[in-house]
Design an enzyme around this catalytic site. Structure first.
Site, PDB file in Angstrom:
ATOM      1  N   CYS A 128       0.805  -1.222   0.000  1.00  0.00           N
ATOM      2  CA  CYS A 128       0.000   0.000   0.000  1.00  0.00           C
ATOM      3  C   CYS A 128       0.836   1.268   0.000  1.00  0.00           C
ATOM      4  CB  CYS A 128      -0.950  -0.004   1.196  1.00  0.00           C
ATOM      5  SG  CYS A 128      -2.146  -1.351   1.135  1.00  0.00           S
ATOM      6  N   HIS A 262      -1.855   7.948   6.513  1.00  0.00           N
ATOM      7  CA  HIS A 262      -2.264   6.715   5.831  1.00  0.00           C
ATOM      8  C   HIS A 262      -3.706   6.405   6.215  1.00  0.00           C
ATOM      9  CE1 HIS A 262      -1.597   3.089   3.607  1.00  0.00           C
ATOM     10  NE2 HIS A 262      -1.774   2.295   4.642  1.00  0.00           N
ATOM     11  N   HIS A 296     -10.060   2.480   0.372  1.00  0.00           N
ATOM     12  CA  HIS A 296      -8.639   2.139   0.341  1.00  0.00           C
ATOM     13  C   HIS A 296      -8.308   1.571  -1.028  1.00  0.00           C
ATOM     14  CE1 HIS A 296      -4.688   1.257   1.421  1.00  0.00           C
ATOM     15  NE2 HIS A 296      -4.861   0.459   2.463  1.00  0.00           N
TER      16      HIS A 296
END
Length: 364
Positions: A128, A262, A296
């Site tokens: 990620c 994040h 996400h």
């Protein structure tokens, strides 16, 4: 670092243009989860279409025309063409004529083909953290004199059976709403998306008389070297990346006006991030995350964070941490779009395997 961002290409669940995504994001609509299959109202595109959309948008925004010759490309993906491979496995009768276009390195190669780029072409994969890692690497290529211009970012079409099954097993998918840093956070909603930015040396941007969105002041890359699917308990790797980025920018934590975190909305990630923010910054910095609004997007998430932070600097507004209704931490979580004098934004991205990528953006 004499590297600036002069163009943005963005595709998300909220819109297929930069302005559409920014406006809807700033309205602060919570991303409700209808099923574990993704976000309400979210759409997904084949990876090739996300690549074409974001690349052509970025070129147009930066007033560039292909071919770009000796420029560079650093664009990656976490899942790549996995969703397409799964479709082929479920339906063996489908034609395989394009399978060569779905190999791991094909993401950056397709960007290079669209832009007519014959210089350095890199295809990073850092879970990620991929999108932000790619932009950091692109900035380093320019700073080190390898290129004057680089297309960099991340793209992801992540909604597939295998990906969903894996995240279900880990217990990180939200069932009701995505809510980073909220007391009742459940996890994240998976989504497709992508962002590609145009990086240039300041000298080249001046020669083209184009106004940059932001200057990349510093980058920091590190690894936890600990666990495969959880952040470090002592946050050593994340802190190292942040310290590297601040040192390269010649800044202290006091110079940072906003942190685009994040902020996945999972129990462990948010707690780990909150711990190092409190440790380095206390309550003296505003904190936001886009994943409550956009979901996400895995390997594209860091690049989307950079694109949105560029708009924050240009508009002098901090977008909300959508979904956070009752903060679980003693931080200045931005719950509504907030005007602010923004000079520096710290963008953070973390991935499985302990991958950490941090970029400091400065107002040009």
């Amino acid at each position: 670092m004499n590297v600036v961002i002069t163009g943005i290409g963005l595709w998300t669940a909220l819109g297929d243009t930069v302005i559409a995504t920014w406006q809807r994001y700033c309205q602060g609509k919570t991303a409700l989860i209808a099923t574990p299959e993704g976000l309400v109202g979210a759409t997904t595109l084949p990876l090739e279409k996300i690549i074409v959309t974001t690349t052509t948008q970025a070129l147009k925004d930066a007033k560039l025309t292909a071919p770009l010759g000796s420029a560079g490309v650093v664009v990656g993906s976490s899942r790549g063409f996995q969703a397409q491979w799964e479709t082929w496995l479920r339906q063996p009768s489908l034609p395989r004529a394009t399978w060569l276009h779905t190999l791991p390195a094909a993401v950056s190669q397709q960007v290079a083909q669209i832009a007519g780029i014959q210089g350095i072409v890199l295809n990073p994969t850092a879970a990620c953290a991929t999108g932000m890692w790619a932009i950091a690497q692109g900035a380093l290529l320019i700073d080190q004199g390898h290129c004057d211009l680089v297309l960099a970012g991340g793209v992801e079409s992540a909604v597939s059976s295998l990906t969903l099954a894996g995240f279900r097993q880990l217990g990180v998918l939200a069932q009701e709403r995505a809510a980073p840093f909220d007391r009742q956070r459940q996890g994240f909603g998976l989504a497709a998306g992508g962002a590609i930015v145009v990086l240039e040396s300041e000298a080249q941007a001046r020669s083209r008389a184009i106004e940059p969105y932001a200057r990349i002041a510093g980058v920091g890359l590190s690894a936890d070297a600990e666990k495969m699917a959880a952040p470090s308990v002592n946050q050593g790797g994340a802190l190292l990346a942040i310290q590297k980025a601040l040192a390269q920018a010649g800044l202290s934590p006091l110079h940072i006006d906003c942190i685009h975190s994040h902020g996945t909305g999972t129990q462990r990630n948010d707690a780990a991030e909150a711990a190092w923010i409190q440790r380095l910054f206390g309550q003296g910095v505003s904190v936001t995350s886009h994943k409550g609004a956009l979901g996400h997007t895995l390997g594209a998430a860091g690049a989307i964070a950079i694109a949105l932070s560029c708009l924050s600097l240009r508009e002098q507004q901090i977008p909300p941490c959508v979904g956070c209704e009752i903060p679980d931490f003693d931080l200045d979580i931005v719950q509504h779009c907030r005007p602010a004098p923004l000079g520096h934004i710290l963008c953070c991205s973390y991935g499985f395997g302990g991958q950490n990528a941090v970029i400091v953006l400065a107002r040009p």
